[in-house]
Design a protein around this motif. Structure first.
Motif, PDB file in Angstrom:
ATOM      1  N   ASP A 212       0.812  -1.212   0.000  1.00 10.26           N
ATOM      2  CA  ASP A 212       0.000   0.000   0.000  1.00 10.26           C
ATOM      3  C   ASP A 212       0.844   1.260   0.000  1.00 10.26           C
ATOM      4  O   ASP A 212       0.377   2.335  -0.395  1.00 10.26           O
ATOM      5  CB  ASP A 212      -0.923   0.011   1.222  1.00 10.26           C
ATOM      6  CG  ASP A 212      -2.029  -1.025   1.108  1.00 10.26           C
ATOM      7  OD1 ASP A 212      -2.776  -0.981   0.117  1.00 10.26           O
ATOM      8  OD2 ASP A 212      -2.127  -1.882   1.995  1.00 10.26           O
TER       9      ASP A 212
ATOM     10  N   LYS B 242       3.689   0.484  -3.899  1.00  7.91           N
ATOM     11  CA  LYS B 242       3.066   0.375  -5.223  1.00  7.91           C
ATOM     12  C   LYS B 242       1.592   0.007  -5.046  1.00  7.91           C
ATOM     13  O   LYS B 242       1.180  -1.133  -5.249  1.00  7.91           O
ATOM     14  CB  LYS B 242       3.800  -0.701  -6.033  1.00  7.91           C
ATOM     15  CG  LYS B 242       3.735  -0.495  -7.539  1.00  7.91           C
ATOM     16  CD  LYS B 242       4.612   0.659  -8.001  1.00  7.91           C
ATOM     17  CE  LYS B 242       4.660   0.686  -9.518  1.00  7.91           C
ATOM     18  NZ  LYS B 242       5.401   1.873 -10.025  1.00  7.91           N
ATOM     19  N   PRO B 243       0.741   0.959  -4.688  1.00  8.52           N
ATOM     20  CA  PRO B 243      -0.631   0.636  -4.300  1.00  8.52           C
ATOM     21  C   PRO B 243      -1.618   0.462  -5.443  1.00  8.52           C
ATOM     22  O   PRO B 243      -2.704  -0.054  -5.240  1.00  8.52           O
ATOM     23  CB  PRO B 243      -1.024   1.838  -3.436  1.00  8.52           C
ATOM     24  CG  PRO B 243      -0.232   2.974  -4.003  1.00  8.52           C
ATOM     25  CD  PRO B 243       1.059   2.376  -4.471  1.00  8.52           C
ATOM     26  N   ASN B 244      -1.277   0.864  -6.653  1.00  9.78           N
ATOM     27  CA  ASN B 244      -2.294   0.952  -7.704  1.00  9.78           C
ATOM     28  C   ASN B 244      -2.156  -0.100  -8.798  1.00  9.78           C
ATOM     29  O   ASN B 244      -2.785   0.026  -9.853  1.00  9.78           O
ATOM     30  CB  ASN B 244      -2.260   2.346  -8.343  1.00  9.78           C
ATOM     31  CG  ASN B 244      -2.539   3.437  -7.318  1.00  9.78           C
ATOM     32  OD1 ASN B 244      -3.422   3.286  -6.487  1.00  9.78           O
ATOM     33  ND2 ASN B 244      -1.779   4.519  -7.384  1.00  9.78           N
ATOM     34  N   LEU B 245      -1.332  -1.120  -8.597  1.00 14.26           N
ATOM     35  CA  LEU B 245      -1.164  -2.158  -9.613  1.00 14.26           C
ATOM     36  C   LEU B 245      -1.542  -3.523  -9.056  1.00 14.26           C
ATOM     37  O   LEU B 245      -1.370  -3.787  -7.859  1.00 14.26           O
ATOM     38  CB  LEU B 245       0.288  -2.192 -10.107  1.00 14.26           C
ATOM     39  CG  LEU B 245       0.770  -0.997 -10.949  1.00 14.26           C
ATOM     40  CD1 LEU B 245       2.234  -1.172 -11.307  1.00 14.26           C
ATOM     41  CD2 LEU B 245      -0.072  -0.835 -12.209  1.00 14.26           C
ATOM     42  N   GLN B 246      -2.037  -4.385  -9.931  1.00 10.01           N
ATOM     43  CA  GLN B 246      -2.393  -5.737  -9.540  1.00 10.01           C
ATOM     44  C   GLN B 246      -1.118  -6.523  -9.227  1.00 10.01           C
ATOM     45  O   GLN B 246      -0.135  -6.474  -9.967  1.00 10.01           O
ATOM     46  CB  GLN B 246      -3.173  -6.421 -10.669  1.00 10.01           C
ATOM     47  CG  GLN B 246      -3.662  -7.830 -10.339  1.00 10.01           C
ATOM     48  CD  GLN B 246      -4.667  -7.830  -9.189  1.00 10.01           C
ATOM     49  OE1 GLN B 246      -5.477  -6.910  -9.081  1.00 10.01           O
ATOM     50  NE2 GLN B 246      -4.598  -8.827  -8.341  1.00 10.01           N
TER      51      GLN B 246
ATOM     52  N   THR C 286     -10.880  -1.871  -2.144  1.00  9.16           N
ATOM     53  CA  THR C 286     -10.989  -0.538  -2.738  1.00  9.16           C
ATOM     54  C   THR C 286     -12.250   0.112  -2.222  1.00  9.16           C
ATOM     55  O   THR C 286     -13.357  -0.299  -2.568  1.00  9.16           O
ATOM     56  CB  THR C 286     -11.048  -0.620  -4.268  1.00  9.16           C
ATOM     57  OG1 THR C 286      -9.910  -1.333  -4.726  1.00  9.16           O
ATOM     58  CG2 THR C 286     -11.076   0.762  -4.880  1.00  9.16           C
TER      59      THR C 286
ATOM     60  N   ARG D 289      -4.521  -3.111   0.323  1.00  9.16           N
ATOM     61  CA  ARG D 289      -4.593  -2.978  -1.127  1.00  9.16           C
ATOM     62  C   ARG D 289      -5.624  -3.889  -1.765  1.00  9.16           C
ATOM     63  O   ARG D 289      -6.062  -3.685  -2.887  1.00  9.16           O
ATOM     64  CB  ARG D 289      -3.216  -3.220  -1.733  1.00  9.16           C
ATOM     65  CG  ARG D 289      -2.740  -4.643  -1.699  1.00  9.16           C
ATOM     66  CD  ARG D 289      -1.414  -4.755  -2.416  1.00  9.16           C
ATOM     67  NE  ARG D 289      -1.442  -4.114  -3.721  1.00  9.16           N
ATOM     68  CZ  ARG D 289      -1.930  -4.684  -4.808  1.00  9.16           C
ATOM     69  NH1 ARG D 289      -2.453  -5.877  -4.725  1.00  9.16           N
ATOM     70  NH2 ARG D 289      -1.903  -4.046  -5.952  1.00  9.16           N
TER      71      ARG D 289
END
Length: 984
Positions: free
Chosen positions: A585, A588-592, A827, A824
């Motif tokens: 988190d 690199k919080p925004n990638l799968q 959402t 993470r």
């Protein structure tokens, strides 16, 4: 080596077939045991008589110390009274060797002569020993004190020896013990510290011989009959007479300890060993040696020597001391492999060849052989290491500020970047937190591995000026990357170290050296090792993105601009896996994420690392904390002199001096209030010089953390090294002698002169500091404008923000943040947040209603927050308008206190209910899919609260309680339950 050691053990056991029964069971637990030589045999002394010595007797003293490793260390001393017979002294020496053999042949043995005892021996019987006339077999009778006898003692260091009136002088301190009063005469040339230590002897005499009821008076050298107490003192000597200068005698002879001579003992004779310098290779494991250093005479006994060889060597050393008429010389006997620091320091080169496992094997053989003879040998075996979780000894709910050093300036970091450091930069941090009695402050510097020297110096200068501006109250710390103490990690919590740097100093260094720029790029290739013990102590350390950087004992995060991998080592724990989720988190919080288990990695994973290669599997080890050692320090002309203080207590810390506690992994420099200001500024330098000196020859790391602690501001992570700590002693005024004189005259209790307590700082609106067991791991909010909020739930932060006064809040602490950190895998969206908002609104209405309810009608709280100490009552206000204004102010303060206590009461109720209310609308999932090791894990859940998705029936089956009961537990206890069922 093992075989020879075993044979030696066998020969020793044969020699001990008739081991004296008095030694059976000795040395099995920490403490002191004493035997007196009676009829050439040791007789145990009862505990009530330990510390009493008679001048006509010889004694054996065993000190057993429990080490942090779980092992027991033994020191054996044999004490010889001035009137003891030669036969008794010889018996004590021989029996000491036998006792050492029974304990496994690894104890250090000391010869103690009355009046010339070692500092270590005297430390067992603080503040002093006062030998009494008499003896057993020496022809004396023990003197029974029927009525009080007036006695005169002289204090020289820690020695207390009876003296005659004719020996009074200006250099020493004397104690006159009369029937109704104890006088302390301070020679004009004696130091404040010596006078203070002598007062401890006065207190001992007062308690031991007067039941703590007699008067105490001090007489200063040069103060004549005009002073009543001086006149009374001199009256015991027939009136005042000028004191002569101290004359030198045999007792005052000094011996040159720089000249050392090595002798090899063969057939009872000590033969010189030729050589330009002393080297470890000169010592043969099958022989005994004598190292004559003047004041100290060492007997070194090889591992494979017999008991008879050792006794003969000891006798030769005794004869060497006696023939050279050196009564002050101390004899120390040591076994190969267990040499003291002082002995090893006499050699130009010393390589420790002995294998400790060999020693343990030999120790076990001795125990087995003795056990067959019916001897109780339980104490000979190594104790199991104590299983203790490391503690930080610092409150984690304080306020943190961090600056990055940029050349000669410092740049304040936003809250979101407080725990994100670069290995090429230096940082200064200030952490204010609630202590046990007052607000405490820690100001420190952190140096990255690749940081430049100029910016390190700037960081230290900035931190030192901050400490000085606050009147030296804060603790100052110097910390290097890779050597961070647990306190630092607990303060930072989610600590991330990126490669490279962004400071001007680092960029200049890169340009000058023409090296490749490797500063972290969030869209580039990067590999992080994840480590720590839990959410309140976790780190992500960027390492080289190659396969050799992996380690089977850890978890890793690997990313480039478009993909993120997590790698789970086969030896990693469920806690390690949980920390990976939390650090994702932040990094690199925004990638799968694509999870990789060791042994089943994808080709793309290895391609990013440049191919698969060998890597380590053992967990990285940090410098272990050893048993603490205390040293007094003097620093003049850039030369540091240190003296170790054995079995130290708080009373050994003198307000005029600087002391160092060395526990190997950390160095603590304690500075007394009466130390000169220029020396206070050199405290950090003294700590660095101490590491260079390495007094214990323990190979101290030059990057070991150093703390500078001023008297009166001792934090819990310092006071933990003392068996007891009384903060009121450091609150007293005056020098060491004046303080202890007030204590002695006050019946042994310190008289504190505390100033009025200032209003405690506000920690994000908290009314008081919760009990340690109730402290919760704080949530971190990454709002750039705000200092992180610690220790309260988001729902209550919203309520508290409604009722807090902006004027009452600590100006350095911005308002609480009402945003929750989601894992993470979750959402948050508006539909899910809506029920939460309505819940907050309903609680706000309930909160307002409770505030209107009289206190007596509100429900009681089982465990209220810890109350602040009461401040001294102020005098009654004057009549008139001024009095009315003050009354209004007081009423306002009472109203605010009432409001604060109500908020504090609701905090506990709100925290207890929060967990259950949050789970009401959550879907239920089977336990097998929720546990951290599941092969088919559930997605789209809050991984930090897996237990919340269990059905009520399965929850009670796994936890043995309802959800409501579970969420009333402290957070740390909840985590322990969750770890036990693989849900944490």
């Amino acid at each position: 080596m093992l075989e020879r050691s075993g044979k030696n053990c066998l020969s020793m056991s044969v020699s001990m077939r008739d081991l004296n029964p008095a030694f059976q069971g000795a040395g099995q637990k920490a403490g002191i045991e004493v035997w007196r030589i009676e009829n050439f045999s040791p007789a145990p002394i009862p505990k009530s008589s330990i510390g009493k010595f008679f001048t006509g007797d010889s004694y054996i003293v065993l000190k057993t110390t429990a080490l942090k490793t779980g092992a027991l260390r033994h020191d054996i001393h044999y004490w010889l009274g001035k009137d003891t017979s030669q036969d008794e002294a010889g018996t004590a020496a021989v029996k000491t060797v036998e006792l050492d053999a029974a304990l496994g042949g690894r104890a250090v043995q000391y010869r103690e002569v009355q009046g010339h005892e070692t500092e270590k021996f005297l430390s067992y019987f603080k503040p002093c020993i006062i030998p009494q006339e008499g003896g057993v077999a020496s022809g004396f009778k023990h003197v029974e004190a029927e009525e009080h006898i007036t006695r005169l003692f002289v204090c020289r260091g820690k020695h207390v020896v009876p003296f005659a009136r004719s020996s009074l002088n200006h250099d020493d301190i004397y104690i006159l013990d009369t029937k109704s009063k104890i006088f302390q005469f301070n020679g004009s040339n004696s130091s404040i510290q010596e006078r203070a230590k002598a007062l401890e002897v006065v207190q001992y005499i007062k308690d031991t011989y007067h039941d703590g009821t007699c008067e105490v008076a001090t007489v200063e050298d040069g103060r004549l009959m005009a002073d009543a107490e001086s006149g009374e003192f001199w009256g015991f000597f027939g009136g005042f007479a000028p004191l002569p200068r101290k004359t030198a005698n045999d007792e005052d002879k000094t011996y040159n300890s720089d000249i050392t001579k090595l002798f090899c003992v063969e057939k009872g004779q000590a033969n010189p060993v030729e050589g330009d310098s002393l080297k470890r290779e000169m010592l043969d494991t099958s022989k005994c040696y004598i190292l004559d250093c003047g004041l100290e005479v060492f007997v070194w006994m090889g591992r494979t020597t017999s008991l008879d060889d050792r006794k003969v060597a000891s006798g030769a050393a005794e004869e060497m001391i006696r023939s050279s008429e050196r009564p002050k010389s101390q004899m120390i006997r040591i076994i190969e492999g267990f040499e003291t620091v002082t002995f090893r320091s006499k050699f130009d080169t010393w390589t420790q060849e002995t294998n400790t496992t060999v020693s343990e094997d030999g120790r076990g053989r001795v125990a087995a052989l003795l056990q067959r003879q019916g001897v109780n040998v339980r104490g000979l075996m190594k104790a199991a290491p104590p299983k203790e979780e490391p503690q930080a000894f610092i409150d984690c709910t304080g306020n943190l500020q961090v600056w990055r050093v940029n050349g000669q300036e410092k740049v304040l970091l936003q809250a979101a970047d407080h725990s994100k450091f670069y290995s090429g930069d230096c940082y200064v941090f200030q952490y204010s937190y609630p202590g046990e009695e007052k607000e405490e402050v820690l100001i420190g510097t952190w140096f990255g591995k690749q940081s430049v020297e100029e910016e390190r110096a700037s960081a230290v200068s900035m931190a030192s000026k901050m400490v000085e501006s606050m009147k030296f109250v804060p603790v100052q710390a110097r910390i290097y990357k890779g050597k961070e103490p647990l306190q630092f990690f607990v303060i930072m919590q989610s600590f991330i170290v990126f490669k490279g740097g962004i400071s001007s100093g680092y960029k200049k260094y890169i340009a000058e050296k023409e090296v490749d720029e490797d500063t972290y790029n969030e869209n580039g290739l990067a590999l992080f090792r994840i480590q720590g013990s839990g959410p309140e102590n976790m780190q992500a350390i960027q390492v080289d993105p190659v396969a050799s950087s992996l380690n089977s004992s850890y978890c890793y995060i690997l990313h480039n601009d478009s993909s993120v991998f997590t790698w789970i080592g086969n030896l990693a724990t469920s806690t390690d896996q949980e920390l990976v989720e939390r650090q994702l988190d932040l990094i690199k919080p925004n990638l799968q994420t694509r999870a990789q288990k060791e042994g089943s990695e994808s080709e793309q994973f290895w391609e990013l690392l440049g191919g698969k290669t060998e890597y380590r599997s053992q967990k990285l080890t940090k410098e272990p904390e050893s048993d603490p050692h205390l040293f007094s320090c003097s620093f003049t002309k850039d030369i540091l002199k240190v003296t170790e203080i054995y079995n130290f207590t708080q009373d050994d810390l003198m307000t005029e001096d600087i002391f160092i506690i060395d526990c190997h992994s950390e160095i603590f420099v304690w500075v007394g209030q009466e130390v000169a200001p220029k020396n206070k500024l050199q405290a950090l330098t003294i700590g660095e010089k101490f590491i260079e000196k390495d007094s214990l020859l323990e190979k101290l790391s030059p990057e070991a953390p150093i703390y500078v602690i001023m008297e009166g501001g001792e934090p819990s992570f310092f006071t933990r090294f003392f068996t007891s700590w009384d903060s009121s002693k450091s609150a007293m005024h005056g020098n060491s002698f004046q303080r202890k004189l007030r204590i002695v005259k006050n019946g042994g209790a310190p008289v504190a002169e505390k100033p009025k307590r200032r209003t405690p700082a506000s920690y994000s609106g908290r009314a008081s500091v919760p009990d340690k067991s109730q402290q919760r791991t704080r949530s971190m909010s990454f709002s750039p404008e705000r200092v992180r909020v610690r220790g309260r739930s988001p729902a209550f932060n919203a309520l508290a923000a409604t009722f807090e006064s902006q004027n009452a809040r600590n100006l350095s602490t911005p308002p609480p943040v009402v945003r929750k950190l989601y894992p993470r895998s979750v959402t948050p969206d508006s539909s899910k947040l809506a029920p939460k908002s309505s819940a907050i609104a309903s609680r706000s209405a309930l909160f307002e209603q409770r505030l209107k309810t009289p206190p007596q009608e509100q429900p009681s709280v089982s465990k209220p927050p810890k109350a602040s100490p009461k401040t001294p009552e102020s005098p009654a206000p004057e009549s008139g308008s001024k009095g009315k204004e003050e009354k209004k102010e007081n009423d306002k303060e009472e109203e605010e206190k009432s409001m604060s206590s109500r908020i504090g009461s609701l905090t506990i109720q709100e925290d207890a209910k929060e967990g259950v209310e949050d789970e009401e609308d959550l879907p239920a999932h089977p336990y097998e899919r929720l546990k951290t090791t599941s092969s088919d894990p559930v997605s789209d859940i809050d991984v930090t609260r897996r237990e919340a998705y269990l059905s009520p029936e399965e929850f009670k089956e796994k936890f043995g309680m309802t959800k409501e009961a579970f969420y009333k537990l402290p957070k740390w206890k909840q985590n322990k339950f969750k770890m036990a069922v693989q849900l944490f």
